[in-house]
Structures are given as C-alpha cells and as structure tokens.
Design a protein around this motif. Structure first.
Motif, PDB file in Angstrom:
ATOM      1  N   THR A   1       0.834  -1.204   0.000  1.00  0.00           N
ATOM      2  CA  THR A   1       0.000   0.000   0.000  1.00  0.00           C
ATOM      3  C   THR A   1       0.866   1.250   0.000  1.00  0.00           C
ATOM      4  OG1 THR A   1      -0.213   0.240   2.427  1.00  0.00           O
ATOM      5  CG2 THR A   1      -1.735  -1.274   1.338  1.00  0.00           C
ATOM      6  N   LEU A   2       2.049   1.180   0.604  1.00  0.00           N
ATOM      7  CA  LEU A   2       2.960   2.327   0.623  1.00  0.00           C
ATOM      8  C   LEU A   2       3.599   2.560  -0.743  1.00  0.00           C
ATOM      9  CD1 LEU A   2       4.833   1.556   3.985  1.00  0.00           C
ATOM     10  CD2 LEU A   2       2.781   2.953   3.658  1.00  0.00           C
ATOM     11  N   ALA A   3       3.727   1.489  -1.525  1.00  0.00           N
ATOM     12  CA  ALA A   3       4.422   1.566  -2.806  1.00  0.00           C
ATOM     13  C   ALA A   3       3.485   1.671  -4.002  1.00  0.00           C
ATOM     14  CB  ALA A   3       5.316   0.333  -2.971  1.00  0.00           C
ATOM     15  N   GLN A   4       2.182   1.775  -3.769  1.00  0.00           N
ATOM     16  CA  GLN A   4       1.215   1.782  -4.859  1.00  0.00           C
ATOM     17  C   GLN A   4       1.414   2.953  -5.818  1.00  0.00           C
ATOM     18  OE1 GLN A   4      -1.284  -0.534  -5.672  1.00  0.00           O
ATOM     19  NE2 GLN A   4      -1.386   0.748  -7.505  1.00  0.00           N
ATOM     20  N   TRP A   5       2.063   4.007  -5.375  1.00  0.00           N
ATOM     21  CA  TRP A   5       2.287   5.174  -6.229  1.00  0.00           C
ATOM     22  C   TRP A   5       3.093   4.827  -7.483  1.00  0.00           C
ATOM     23  CZ3 TRP A   5       7.314   6.562  -7.320  1.00  0.00           C
ATOM     24  CH2 TRP A   5       8.307   6.001  -6.494  1.00  0.00           C
ATOM     25  N   ALA A   6       3.938   3.803  -7.408  1.00  0.00           N
ATOM     26  CA  ALA A   6       4.869   3.544  -8.512  1.00  0.00           C
ATOM     27  C   ALA A   6       4.171   3.045  -9.779  1.00  0.00           C
ATOM     28  CB  ALA A   6       5.955   2.576  -8.059  1.00  0.00           C
ATOM     29  N   PRO A   7       3.337   1.999  -9.715  1.00  0.00           N
ATOM     30  CA  PRO A   7       2.635   1.624 -10.946  1.00  0.00           C
ATOM     31  C   PRO A   7       1.707   2.727 -11.443  1.00  0.00           C
ATOM     32  CG  PRO A   7       1.818   0.369  -9.067  1.00  0.00           C
ATOM     33  CD  PRO A   7       3.060   1.048  -8.627  1.00  0.00           C
ATOM     34  N   ASP A   8       1.130   3.486 -10.529  1.00  0.00           N
ATOM     35  CA  ASP A   8       0.310   4.632 -10.941  1.00  0.00           C
ATOM     36  C   ASP A   8       1.158   5.666 -11.684  1.00  0.00           C
ATOM     37  OD1 ASP A   8      -1.796   3.391  -9.661  1.00  0.00           O
ATOM     38  OD2 ASP A   8      -1.680   4.642  -7.859  1.00  0.00           O
ATOM     39  N   GLN A   9       2.386   5.858 -11.229  1.00  0.00           N
ATOM     40  CA  GLN A   9       3.291   6.815 -11.859  1.00  0.00           C
ATOM     41  C   GLN A   9       3.633   6.402 -13.283  1.00  0.00           C
ATOM     42  OE1 GLN A   9       4.348   9.718 -10.807  1.00  0.00           O
ATOM     43  NE2 GLN A   9       5.800  10.113 -12.462  1.00  0.00           N
ATOM     44  N   LEU A  10       3.810   5.100 -13.504  1.00  0.00           N
ATOM     45  CA  LEU A  10       4.129   4.630 -14.853  1.00  0.00           C
ATOM     46  C   LEU A  10       2.972   4.919 -15.807  1.00  0.00           C
ATOM     47  CD1 LEU A  10       5.978   3.161 -16.827  1.00  0.00           C
ATOM     48  CD2 LEU A  10       4.991   0.999 -16.025  1.00  0.00           C
ATOM     49  N   GLY A  11       1.751   4.690 -15.351  1.00  0.00           N
ATOM     50  CA  GLY A  11       0.607   4.998 -16.192  1.00  0.00           C
ATOM     51  C   GLY A  11       0.478   6.477 -16.466  1.00  0.00           C
ATOM     52  N   ALA A  12       0.699   7.284 -15.441  1.00  0.00           N
ATOM     53  CA  ALA A  12       0.606   8.736 -15.609  1.00  0.00           C
ATOM     54  C   ALA A  12       1.674   9.264 -16.560  1.00  0.00           C
ATOM     55  CB  ALA A  12       0.723   9.434 -14.253  1.00  0.00           C
ATOM     56  N   ALA A  13       2.813   8.563 -16.637  1.00  0.00           N
ATOM     57  CA  ALA A  13       3.899   8.995 -17.514  1.00  0.00           C
ATOM     58  C   ALA A  13       3.633   8.655 -18.981  1.00  0.00           C
ATOM     59  CB  ALA A  13       5.211   8.356 -17.068  1.00  0.00           C
ATOM     60  N   GLY A  14       2.563   7.886 -19.242  1.00  0.00           N
ATOM     61  CA  GLY A  14       2.180   7.615 -20.620  1.00  0.00           C
ATOM     62  C   GLY A  14       2.636   6.292 -21.184  1.00  0.00           C
ATOM     63  N   ALA A  15       3.064   5.354 -20.326  1.00  0.00           N
ATOM     64  CA  ALA A  15       3.535   4.069 -20.832  1.00  0.00           C
ATOM     65  C   ALA A  15       2.404   3.231 -21.411  1.00  0.00           C
ATOM     66  CB  ALA A  15       4.235   3.293 -19.716  1.00  0.00           C
ATOM     67  N   PHE A  16       1.190   3.419 -20.909  1.00  0.00           N
ATOM     68  CA  PHE A  16       0.033   2.663 -21.372  1.00  0.00           C
ATOM     69  C   PHE A  16      -1.215   3.482 -21.118  1.00  0.00           C
ATOM     70  CE2 PHE A  16       1.539   0.972 -17.246  1.00  0.00           C
ATOM     71  CZ  PHE A  16       0.533   1.466 -16.415  1.00  0.00           C
ATOM     72  N   GLU A  17      -2.321   3.014 -21.672  1.00  0.00           N
ATOM     73  CA  GLU A  17      -3.593   3.711 -21.503  1.00  0.00           C
ATOM     74  C   GLU A  17      -4.159   3.392 -20.128  1.00  0.00           C
ATOM     75  OE1 GLU A  17      -8.023   4.078 -23.580  1.00  0.00           O
ATOM     76  OE2 GLU A  17      -6.406   2.982 -24.590  1.00  0.00           O
ATOM     77  N   VAL A  18      -4.223   4.381 -19.263  1.00  0.00           N
ATOM     78  CA  VAL A  18      -4.723   4.186 -17.908  1.00  0.00           C
ATOM     79  C   VAL A  18      -6.182   3.749 -17.976  1.00  0.00           C
ATOM     80  CG1 VAL A  18      -5.187   5.312 -15.703  1.00  0.00           C
ATOM     81  CG2 VAL A  18      -3.124   5.905 -16.997  1.00  0.00           C
ATOM     82  N   GLY A  19      -6.519   2.746 -17.194  1.00  0.00           N
ATOM     83  CA  GLY A  19      -7.886   2.246 -17.172  1.00  0.00           C
ATOM     84  C   GLY A  19      -8.064   0.955 -17.934  1.00  0.00           C
ATOM     85  N   THR A  20      -7.098   0.608 -18.791  1.00  0.00           N
ATOM     86  CA  THR A  20      -7.188  -0.649 -19.538  1.00  0.00           C
ATOM     87  C   THR A  20      -6.206  -1.695 -19.025  1.00  0.00           C
ATOM     88  OG1 THR A  20      -5.554   0.026 -21.200  1.00  0.00           O
ATOM     89  CG2 THR A  20      -7.854   0.638 -21.603  1.00  0.00           C
ATOM     90  N   THR A  21      -5.230  -1.284 -18.252  1.00  0.00           N
ATOM     91  CA  THR A  21      -4.183  -2.193 -17.802  1.00  0.00           C
ATOM     92  C   THR A  21      -4.671  -3.076 -16.659  1.00  0.00           C
ATOM     93  OG1 THR A  21      -2.531  -0.566 -18.436  1.00  0.00           O
ATOM     94  CG2 THR A  21      -1.820  -2.304 -16.958  1.00  0.00           C
ATOM     95  N   LEU A  22      -4.238  -4.334 -16.674  1.00  0.00           N
ATOM     96  CA  LEU A  22      -4.602  -5.296 -15.645  1.00  0.00           C
ATOM     97  C   LEU A  22      -3.381  -5.614 -14.784  1.00  0.00           C
ATOM     98  CD1 LEU A  22      -6.660  -7.791 -17.844  1.00  0.00           C
ATOM     99  CD2 LEU A  22      -7.540  -5.938 -16.401  1.00  0.00           C
TER     100      LEU A  22
END
Length: 261
Positions: free
Chosen positions: A54-75
């Motif tokens: 829960t403390l590290a959840q920011w990291a995968p969110d950061q990758l999506g925000a940076a544009g690596a993939f379409e947020v909302g479609t990733t599993l």
C-alpha cells in the motif's frame, strides 16, 4: 516511443509516512480477527509485510501517468514482495521505483515495476493490452500447475466490507465500491483488490503451516480472476509454500507462494 523503450527507466523516488492506525486498518481489511492482538492492538502491534504494497502503490500509478500505457485498460497480472526487514509500526520511508523488464506478448505488453527500499523489494507485473508488437522478448510463460496433490485445503470467507476498508489504504479505484463502475468492466458487483486477496491468503497459509503472518519473507502470486466481497474462497497449499485460490467461478489466484522466516 514503444513499450520496450521504457525498460530500465527510473520512476523517481517517493517518501511516504504511516501511523499505527494504518497498520491496524490494513490488518482488519485483509481478515485479521479482533482477538489477534499483535495485529490489531497498538500496544502489541506487528506489521503484516504486505502492508508495504500500500505504501508503494504510487509507482505503478506513476508509470501509467507517464504515458507508458492507456490508464484504465491495464490489468494487474502478478505481484512479488521480498521482505528485507520488518516495517516499524509508524514512520516514514523513501522508496525508489524503476521499470524492470518489459515483455512483448504480441497483442499486449507486460511491464514490471520495481520498488526498492531498505525494508522490501516489490515488483508489479502490469498487463497492458495494445502495447505489444514492438519486437521484444516474449518473457516467461504461465507457471505449470503443481505436479503433486496439495498438503492442505480450507475455506476463506471474505468480509462483505473488505473492499470498502481496503480502499482507505490508497487504492480508491471505483470498481471496488461503485456498482456502475464494476458493471462497466463486466462485473455484477464491485470486486476486491487483488492485493487484498493475496494478503488475506497469507493469514491462512501462516495458520496452516504454524507460522506467524508477520514473519512473511516472500510473497508472490498471479491474479487469475475476480473476487467478490462476501464470498467464500477455496485455498489449497503445498509443502514448498505454494498455494492457490479459487472462487465459485474458477481460479482467482494461482502460482502463489508464501514463505516465512
């Protein structure tokens, strides 16, 4: 920029803080009982190691925000947690995150997000539809099913409010609380966070193997299907720490492994 170009890229650092109330909330959200005082009572408190996720959840969110993939479609395909030292019951922690391997599955890419600190190393595997086809290595396949019968089997009933509680720890995606959002992804009801299922399973594995759940040293698993708050799951375990989880609809978590020190 293709998905493969993200391999090895830094996602920066983040310092987060927590208090004992957060630790207790996590324990309750993943099924700790009120009489397990060293999990829910501040005077005797030990931290369940999956709380680190829960403390590290920011990291995968950061990758999506940076544009690596379409947020909302990733599993969220899989998760691994290596515990290096016990977390204190309150404090602050600076973590560094990076993109690890990026695998080309043809119609999708799998991004590994690695978060490192002095207390743990956590790795998210994120399945991103439409991001494959960049000419990279396909990567490892699905692990084979165990070749021997399980050593034990038991049920785990998920509390009806488990997802509502777990959301308060940071992952407030609407599919875990809003029926309309759940329906938009083809679910009849809001679903439980995969990490909550994974953490709840460690309590069962620890009880069946005579370990204390706070002594967890390694945790991993692949998310295979949704879990609905309030339902009863079937767990099976093996002598090597392996386990899997099934709902009435089929596999929910496979290739699980929980080791305790």
């Amino acid at each position: 920029m293709t998905a493969g170009d993200w391999r090895g890229r830094s996602l920066g650092e983040r310092t987060v803080g927590w208090v004992d109330r957060d630790v207790i909330l996590f324990a309750l959200a993943v099924g700790a009982r009120a009489d397990q005082l060293d999990l829910v009572f501040e005077e005797r408190l030990r931290v369940l190691p999956p709380f680190a996720l829960t403390l590290a959840q920011w990291a995968p969110d950061q990758l999506g925000a940076a544009g690596a993939f379409e947020v909302g479609t990733t599993l969220h395909g899989a998760q691994r947690l290596e515990v290096l030292a016990p977390l204190p019951t309150e404090g602050e922690l600076t973590m560094a995150a990076r993109v690890g391997d990026v695998w080309d599955k043809g119609g999708a890419a799998v991004f590994e997000v690695v978060v490192e600190s002095g207390y743990f190393v956590a790795t998210w595997s994120l399945f991103a539809p439409g991001a494959g086809g960049f000419g990279g290595a396909r990567g490892p396949g699905r692990p084979p099913a165990p070749a021997v019968d399980p050593e034990w089997a038991c049920d785990l009933t998920v509390a009806a409010n488990a997802a509502a509680l777990y959301r308060l720890l940071g992952d407030r995606h609407h599919i875990h609380i809003d029926p309309a959002a759940a329906a938009a992804i083809g679910q009849d009801r809001p679903i439980l966070h995969g990490l909550a299922t994974l953490a709840a399973s460690t309590l069962v594995v620890a009880a069946r193997t005579g370990a204390h759940p706070a002594d967890l040293t390694l945790l991993e698993g692949r998310f295979a299907g949704p879990v609905i708050p309030g339902e009863t799951l079937a767990l099976r375990g093996w002598t090597d720490g392996g386990f899997d989880v099934r709902s009435q609809r089929g596999p929910a978590l496979d290739a699980g492994r929980a080791l305790f020190g």
